[in-house]
Design an enzyme around this catalytic site. Structure first.
Site, PDB file in Angstrom:
ATOM      1  N   ASN A   1      37.779 -52.254  18.045  1.00  0.00           N
ATOM      2  CA  ASN A   1      36.863 -53.384  18.141  1.00  0.00           C
ATOM      3  C   ASN A   1      35.937 -53.447  16.944  1.00  0.00           C
ATOM      4  O   ASN A   1      36.112 -54.300  16.061  1.00  0.00           O
ATOM      5  CB  ASN A   1      36.067 -53.293  19.448  1.00  0.00           C
ATOM      6  CG  ASN A   1      35.192 -54.506  19.678  1.00  0.00           C
ATOM      7  OD1 ASN A   1      35.150 -55.407  18.860  1.00  0.00           O
ATOM      8  ND2 ASN A   1      34.474 -54.524  20.778  1.00  0.00           N
ATOM      9  N   ASP A   2      34.974 -52.541  16.864  1.00  0.00           N
ATOM     10  CA  ASP A   2      33.951 -52.631  15.825  1.00  0.00           C
ATOM     11  C   ASP A   2      34.523 -52.641  14.407  1.00  0.00           C
ATOM     12  O   ASP A   2      33.976 -53.280  13.522  1.00  0.00           O
ATOM     13  CB  ASP A   2      32.974 -51.459  15.968  1.00  0.00           C
ATOM     14  CG  ASP A   2      32.136 -51.584  17.231  1.00  0.00           C
ATOM     15  OD1 ASP A   2      31.952 -52.715  17.692  1.00  0.00           O
ATOM     16  OD2 ASP A   2      31.686 -50.556  17.748  1.00  0.00           O
ATOM     17  N   ILE A   3      35.645 -51.941  14.207  1.00  0.00           N
ATOM     18  CA  ILE A   3      36.198 -51.850  12.859  1.00  0.00           C
ATOM     19  C   ILE A   3      36.836 -53.151  12.397  1.00  0.00           C
ATOM     20  O   ILE A   3      37.309 -53.252  11.279  1.00  0.00           O
ATOM     21  CB  ILE A   3      37.218 -50.697  12.745  1.00  0.00           C
ATOM     22  CG1 ILE A   3      38.365 -50.873  13.735  1.00  0.00           C
ATOM     23  CG2 ILE A   3      36.549 -49.356  12.929  1.00  0.00           C
ATOM     24  CD1 ILE A   3      39.524 -49.916  13.505  1.00  0.00           C
ATOM     25  N   THR A   4      36.880 -54.167  13.295  1.00  0.00           N
ATOM     26  CA  THR A   4      37.426 -55.461  12.908  1.00  0.00           C
ATOM     27  C   THR A   4      36.352 -56.539  12.950  1.00  0.00           C
ATOM     28  O   THR A   4      36.634 -57.698  12.694  1.00  0.00           O
ATOM     29  CB  THR A   4      38.530 -55.889  13.886  1.00  0.00           C
ATOM     30  OG1 THR A   4      37.948 -56.058  15.187  1.00  0.00           O
ATOM     31  CG2 THR A   4      39.631 -54.872  13.971  1.00  0.00           C
TER      32      THR A   4
ATOM     33  N   ALA B   1      29.401 -49.837  19.384  1.00  0.00           N
ATOM     34  CA  ALA B   1      28.095 -50.067  18.767  1.00  0.00           C
ATOM     35  C   ALA B   1      27.244 -51.031  19.589  1.00  0.00           C
ATOM     36  O   ALA B   1      26.100 -51.293  19.258  1.00  0.00           O
ATOM     37  CB  ALA B   1      28.275 -50.597  17.353  1.00  0.00           C
TER      38      ALA B   1
END
Lengths: 106, 478
Positions: free
Chosen positions: B405-408, B446
């Site tokens: 999720n957060d890495i995209t 996050a």
């Protein structure tokens, strides 16, 4: 007081470590962790010293240092064999389909 | 003969050090890595031979061959335990296993420091048992023991969090930093006291306080920060070994400690860069603190979420010419990599290109995703790092995000108020269609909402990653 020779060795080894690890391909970071874990267990050498040399004189009998050393030997041995074997297992998964080694970071 | 043997020890030490350097060097490519690992094993065997040679050279005062046998027995037991663990372990449990191994190094370092304290004369750092330990050795010894103790409890907590025994949620309380700081100061004072007056209760206090620091340091850190923490503990285990090496004036330990210490430091640095955060920021805790930090998007950005089923996804994927898979921790949890590999094989058979994009902090330890993909026999050449593949998303038909999720999250690039602003992310939104395989619509670790979910070209497929991918697979086969 400080031993200049040891500090020299330490700093040079840090530099060697820095430049060598910088070249490690990111795909192999997990095996890197497990193999560094195995080699940091080289402290088994001094643990063995504690057991073997620790109380070589009969005067004091088996002391605390031998027992502490023996525990350390046990823990480090788990780590050495576990670390190297785990690394080998991981690397065999990467190696089984190597066609060409990565061209980046050559 | 004796002369020859005593010359052997420094020689073995040098050769072992070189072999250890070569071990790390071998990891620069997959092709040379296995030989490197072999070098490490040979180096270790040489290092272990040294204390036995040393023993043989001692003027024999009594027969202590039971100590030799005892050492072999203990090493044998340890070795068998290690072998069983390494053979049996499921690759999914890799991060926690590495954390557990770090804790053993830390504990061993503590035990060795205790052994040295109990009998300093045995290690040749004092003349007789009645002399006190020289100041410099005492300094190095207490620092080595302290780092070892921090590594031990820190790794145990990290293990507990990764294994799910301890809640992965960060533990925070008021005045936390003050408590930590005061314990750190107490430890420093105890170390200084120990250097001056080598009482055993002070030595115990140093170790006890360090054990508490290790616990308090890692408890407040959340699951997704684990890549940094595991690398940091890796580094600590090296510094602990170096500390013991300085105490006992053992060059091999100093060299290895420095190598491992820098290696862990470089890894933590890479992981921090992958999150655009400093190590201090991770350790002191800043992100994922809980409810107060959730940056909800305003309703203008929030639109409708398109949820589709695996059959629709299969239709989209089978019409694509190029596919990039973005794996995350969700793939590891669901063990979806084998299903992904099967899907990729079918697509490749139809002429579709399939690639994998790995973000540096995807998963729970450095290189976590790479190992899992390699485990399911996904070719090494199809797997790309962030910088190597990020420009390709624009020319890609379908991106399948599996459990990430957060890495995209594109708000890392566009929204300066976002807690993850500045973090390098995969530009998946540039692809024609993005398929998000996710357990729920919840925000990522996050606590940041991902605007990608509400885009026109995004489809959400909710469910366990493996079940979803297997569903897609089944639909494609039909």
């Amino acid at each position: 007081m400080l031993n200049a020779e040891m500090i020299t060795i330490f700093i040079l080894a840090c530099f060697v470590g820095y430049y060598v690890v910088l070249k490690v391909t990111p795909a192999l970071h997990a095996p890197l962790m497990s193999v560094t874990n195995a080699i940091s267990s080289v402290i088994i050498v001094v643990a063995l010293d504690a057991v073997l040399v620790g109380l070589h004189d009969a005067e004091r009998g088996v002391g605390a240092s031998v027992w502490f050393g023996a525990f350390a030997v046990l823990l480090a041995a788990v780590n050495i064999v576990g670390g190297f074997m785990l690394t080998r297992r991981m690397l065999s998964m990467f190696a089984s389909k190597k066609k060409r080694s990565t061209e980046k970071r050559s | 003969m004796m002369q020859m043997l005593s010359n052997c020890i420094p020689l073995l030490t040098i050769v072992a050090s070189v072999l250890f350097i070569y071990t790390l060097r071998g990891l620069s490519t997959a092709a040379t890595s296995s030989n490197g690992n072999l070098c490490g094993m040979i180096g270790m065997a040489m290092a272990i031979a040294c204390p036995f040679l040393h023993y043989m050279l001692l003027p024999s005062q009594n027969d202590a061959s039971w100590q030799v046998l005892g050492s072999w027995a203990v090493m044998g037991v340890g070795g068998i335990i290690g072998l069983c663990i390494a053979r049996r372990i499921d690759m999914a449990a890799l991060p926690q296993l590495v954390a557990a191994f770090h804790s053993l190094v830390g504990l061993a370092a503590v035990f060795i420091a205790c052994a040295v304290f109990a009998a300093p004369d045995a290690f040749g750092i004092v003349e007789s048992a009645y002399n006190s330990i020289p100041m410099s050795n005492a300094t190095e010894m207490s620092i080595g023991a302290a780092i070892g103790a921090i590594t031990f409890t820190g790794s145990v907590v990290a293990f507990g969090k990764l294994q799910g025994l301890i809640s992965g949620k960060p533990l925070r309380y008021r005045g936390q930093h003050i408590v930590n700081l005061s314990i750190a100061i107490m430890t420093a004072i105890a170390i200084i006291m120990f250097i001056i007056d080598q009482a055993s209760w002070i030595f115990c206090a140093v170790i006890l306080l360090s054990l508490i620091i290790g616990y308090l340091l890692i408890m407040p850190i959340g699951g997704a920060d684990m890549p940094v923490i595991v690398s940091m503990l890796n580094s600590y285990s090296g510094w602990a070994a170096a500390g013991i090496g300085f105490t006992l004036e053992n060059n091999l330990l100093i060299i290895v400690g420095a190598l491992v210490g820098t290696s862990g430091a470089i890894l933590s640095n890479i992981m921090c860069k992958g999150m655009n955060r400093s190590l201090m920021n991770v350790v002191l805790g800043g992100l994922g603190g809980g409810g107060d930090q959730v940056a909800a998007l305003d309703s203008s950005v929030r639109g409708n979420v398109k949820v589709c089923n695996p059959e629709d996804a299969a239709f989209i994927i089978s019409n694509a010419g190029s596919v990039i898979v973005v794996p995350g921790y969700g793939m590891a949890v669901a063990q979806a990599q084998h299903a992904i590999k099967e899907l990729a094989d079918i697509l490749k058979g139809e002429g579709t290109t399939v690639k994998y994009a790995i973000h540096p902090v995807a998963g729970r330890m450095p290189g976590h995703m790479n190992v899992l993909l390699a485990e399911s026999n996904i070719p090494y050449d199809d797997v790309f790092e962030l910088d190597d593949i990020n420009h390709e998303f624009g020319a890609t038909d379908v991106v399948i995000v599996v459990g990430a999720n957060d890495i995209t999250n594109p708000s890392a690039k566009t929204d300066p108020t976002s807690p993850i602003y500045g973090m390098p992310v995969l530009d998946v939104e540039k692809a024609k269609t993005v398929l998000f395989v996710k357990r729920s619509l919840g925000s990522g670790y996050a606590g940041v909402d991902n605007p990608l979910f509400y885009r026109e070209n995004t489809m959400m497929i909710l469910g366990d990653a493996r079940k979803v991918v297997e569903g897609i697979l089944k639909a494609i086969k039909e």
